[in-house]
Design a protein around this motif. Sequence first.
Motif, PDB file in Angstrom:
ATOM      1  N   GLU A   1      -2.355  -1.247   6.872  1.00 55.32           N
ATOM      2  CA  GLU A   1      -1.373  -0.548   5.414  1.00 55.32           C
ATOM      3  C   GLU A   1      -0.814   0.493   6.135  1.00 55.32           C
ATOM      4  O   GLU A   1      -0.660   1.309   5.177  1.00 55.32           O
ATOM      5  N   ALA A   2      -0.782   1.085   8.123  1.00 52.39           N
ATOM      6  CA  ALA A   2       0.150   1.732   8.537  1.00 52.39           C
ATOM      7  C   ALA A   2       0.889   2.031   8.166  1.00 52.39           C
ATOM      8  O   ALA A   2       1.759   3.839   8.688  1.00 52.39           O
TER       9      ALA A   2
ATOM     10  N   TYR B   1       2.856   4.742   6.095  1.00 54.90           N
ATOM     11  CA  TYR B   1       2.860   6.140   6.519  1.00 54.90           C
ATOM     12  C   TYR B   1       3.347   7.292   7.622  1.00 54.90           C
ATOM     13  O   TYR B   1       3.572   8.007   7.997  1.00 54.90           O
ATOM     14  N   ALA B   2       3.184   5.932   8.584  1.00 57.97           N
ATOM     15  CA  ALA B   2       3.721   5.824   9.986  1.00 57.97           C
ATOM     16  C   ALA B   2       5.599   6.121   9.791  1.00 57.97           C
ATOM     17  O   ALA B   2       5.862   7.138  10.550  1.00 57.97           O
ATOM     18  N   ASP B   3       5.731   6.066   9.101  1.00 58.10           N
ATOM     19  CA  ASP B   3       7.240   5.831   8.486  1.00 58.10           C
ATOM     20  C   ASP B   3       7.464   6.964   8.379  1.00 58.10           C
ATOM     21  O   ASP B   3       8.648   8.029   8.693  1.00 58.10           O
ATOM     22  N   GLU B   4       6.994   8.264   7.497  1.00 54.54           N
ATOM     23  CA  GLU B   4       6.839   9.376   7.199  1.00 54.54           C
ATOM     24  C   GLU B   4       7.045  10.526   8.181  1.00 54.54           C
ATOM     25  O   GLU B   4       7.356  10.887   8.106  1.00 54.54           O
TER      26      GLU B   4
ATOM     27  N   ALA C   1      -9.883   1.017   4.191  1.00 54.48           N
ATOM     28  CA  ALA C   1      -8.721   0.548   4.586  1.00 54.48           C
ATOM     29  C   ALA C   1      -7.852   1.628   4.998  1.00 54.48           C
ATOM     30  O   ALA C   1      -6.790   1.998   5.030  1.00 54.48           O
ATOM     31  N   GLU C   2      -7.649   2.375   3.506  1.00 55.96           N
ATOM     32  CA  GLU C   2      -6.159   3.690   3.376  1.00 55.96           C
ATOM     33  C   GLU C   2      -6.552   4.739   4.662  1.00 55.96           C
ATOM     34  O   GLU C   2      -5.467   5.277   5.009  1.00 55.96           O
ATOM     35  N   GLU C   3      -7.994   4.812   4.434  1.00 60.48           N
ATOM     36  CA  GLU C   3      -8.472   5.946   4.762  1.00 60.48           C
ATOM     37  C   GLU C   3      -7.768   5.474   6.793  1.00 60.48           C
ATOM     38  O   GLU C   3      -7.771   6.459   7.581  1.00 60.48           O
ATOM     39  N   GLU C   4      -8.128   4.810   7.121  1.00 62.88           N
ATOM     40  CA  GLU C   4      -7.690   4.267   8.482  1.00 62.88           C
ATOM     41  C   GLU C   4      -6.374   4.264   8.707  1.00 62.88           C
ATOM     42  O   GLU C   4      -5.857   5.167   9.822  1.00 62.88           O
ATOM     43  N   ALA C   5      -5.741   3.751   7.893  1.00 62.15           N
ATOM     44  CA  ALA C   5      -3.974   3.991   7.806  1.00 62.15           C
ATOM     45  C   ALA C   5      -3.612   5.209   7.903  1.00 62.15           C
ATOM     46  O   ALA C   5      -2.437   5.978   8.719  1.00 62.15           O
ATOM     47  N   VAL C   6      -4.196   5.870   6.839  1.00 61.41           N
ATOM     48  CA  VAL C   6      -3.605   7.619   6.527  1.00 61.41           C
ATOM     49  C   VAL C   6      -4.098   7.937   8.330  1.00 61.41           C
ATOM     50  O   VAL C   6      -3.819   9.098   8.916  1.00 61.41           O
ATOM     51  N   SER C   7      -4.874   8.093   8.356  1.00 61.99           N
ATOM     52  CA  SER C   7      -5.913   8.737   9.962  1.00 61.99           C
ATOM     53  C   SER C   7      -5.405   8.338  11.599  1.00 61.99           C
ATOM     54  O   SER C   7      -4.764   8.989  11.777  1.00 61.99           O
ATOM     55  N   TYR C   8      -4.664   6.513  11.253  1.00 61.19           N
ATOM     56  CA  TYR C   8      -4.001   6.213  11.611  1.00 61.19           C
ATOM     57  C   TYR C   8      -2.099   7.086  12.364  1.00 61.19           C
ATOM     58  O   TYR C   8      -1.923   7.524  12.817  1.00 61.19           O
TER      59      TYR C   8
ATOM     60  N   MET D   1       0.495  -1.288   0.734  1.00 66.95           N
ATOM     61  CA  MET D   1      -0.367  -0.300   0.452  1.00 66.95           C
ATOM     62  C   MET D   1       0.583   1.213  -0.234  1.00 66.95           C
ATOM     63  O   MET D   1       2.194   1.052  -0.582  1.00 66.95           O
ATOM     64  N   GLY D   2       0.044   2.094   0.933  1.00 68.89           N
ATOM     65  CA  GLY D   2       1.213   3.350   0.798  1.00 68.89           C
ATOM     66  C   GLY D   2       0.455   4.266  -0.271  1.00 68.89           C
ATOM     67  O   GLY D   2       0.057   4.937  -0.751  1.00 68.89           O
ATOM     68  N   ARG D   3       2.421   5.789  -0.985  1.00 67.96           N
ATOM     69  CA  ARG D   3       1.361   6.672  -1.075  1.00 67.96           C
ATOM     70  C   ARG D   3       1.054   6.124  -2.883  1.00 67.96           C
ATOM     71  O   ARG D   3      -0.110   7.012  -3.702  1.00 67.96           O
ATOM     72  N   ASP D   4       1.822   5.097  -3.478  1.00 68.82           N
ATOM     73  CA  ASP D   4       0.953   4.458  -4.746  1.00 68.82           C
ATOM     74  C   ASP D   4      -0.062   4.405  -4.716  1.00 68.82           C
ATOM     75  O   ASP D   4      -1.635   5.206  -5.697  1.00 68.82           O
ATOM     76  N   GLN D   5      -0.278   3.397  -3.618  1.00 66.59           N
ATOM     77  CA  GLN D   5      -1.841   2.571  -3.665  1.00 66.59           C
ATOM     78  C   GLN D   5      -2.683   3.995  -3.817  1.00 66.59           C
ATOM     79  O   GLN D   5      -3.630   4.431  -3.795  1.00 66.59           O
ATOM     80  N   LEU D   6      -2.550   4.988  -2.531  1.00 71.55           N
ATOM     81  CA  LEU D   6      -3.374   6.559  -2.203  1.00 71.55           C
ATOM     82  C   LEU D   6      -3.675   7.121  -3.359  1.00 71.55           C
ATOM     83  O   LEU D   6      -4.432   7.872  -3.928  1.00 71.55           O
ATOM     84  N   GLN D   7      -2.390   7.569  -4.364  1.00 70.44           N
ATOM     85  CA  GLN D   7      -2.413   8.306  -5.372  1.00 70.44           C
ATOM     86  C   GLN D   7      -3.402   7.385  -6.489  1.00 70.44           C
ATOM     87  O   GLN D   7      -4.524   8.324  -7.233  1.00 70.44           O
ATOM     88  N   ARG D   8      -3.342   6.214  -6.507  1.00 64.40           N
ATOM     89  CA  ARG D   8      -4.474   5.733  -7.364  1.00 64.40           C
ATOM     90  C   ARG D   8      -6.107   5.539  -7.106  1.00 64.40           C
ATOM     91  O   ARG D   8      -6.897   6.419  -7.457  1.00 64.40           O
TER      92      ARG D   8
END
Length: 184
Positions: free
Chosen positions: A106-107, A110-113, A35-42, A1-8
């Motif tokens: 999937e977090a 984003y947590a690494d960022e 799932a992506e929203e949950e990861a971004v929100s975390y 997941m991550g940025r590529d998935q988010l951009q898609r």
Amino acid sequence: MGRDQLQRLLDEEYLAGLAEWPTAEVRTARATCEAEEEAVSYARRIAQGRLDILRDELERRSRGDAEVADAGASDVLARLPAILATDQPPADPMRARATRLRVPAEAEAYADEVDAAVDEGFLAELSRRPTEELSAAVDRLAALEHELSAARRGLFDRVDRLRDELARRYKDGSAAVRDLFGDR
């Protein structure tokens, strides 16, 4: 997941032709966006917490609270409940989203960022960091938090559109709720 998935998922064309998608595909897309929203929100919550800690330290310094300058991490830990407390209700309680109490799979990306902007080691040594360094860290985290908030809003929009499409299908009979339960 991550940025590529988010951009898609946030691409303007992602939901193109949604009304023609098979219902199973709409459900899968909804689950993927959730799932992506949950990861971004975390990750956003981590960034906000770190921002609150840094801003509190800057405020403490601006008040001239030098007597606790050498207390370090233990002082931050003692102040943490007050630092992270919020008295603000959601802007629109009818649009509020449930807070999840787990770390989404999937977090990690984003947590690494967030860690790249300001990691836990940086926070552990707040009292030894120059004010300018703290201010720069606040700027980095605030920019990342703003970016994550915008992505989160975009994902909410996608989830809402997918839910609306499913609701429309259930109402007009083109999809059946019984299909959710499989062969029983």
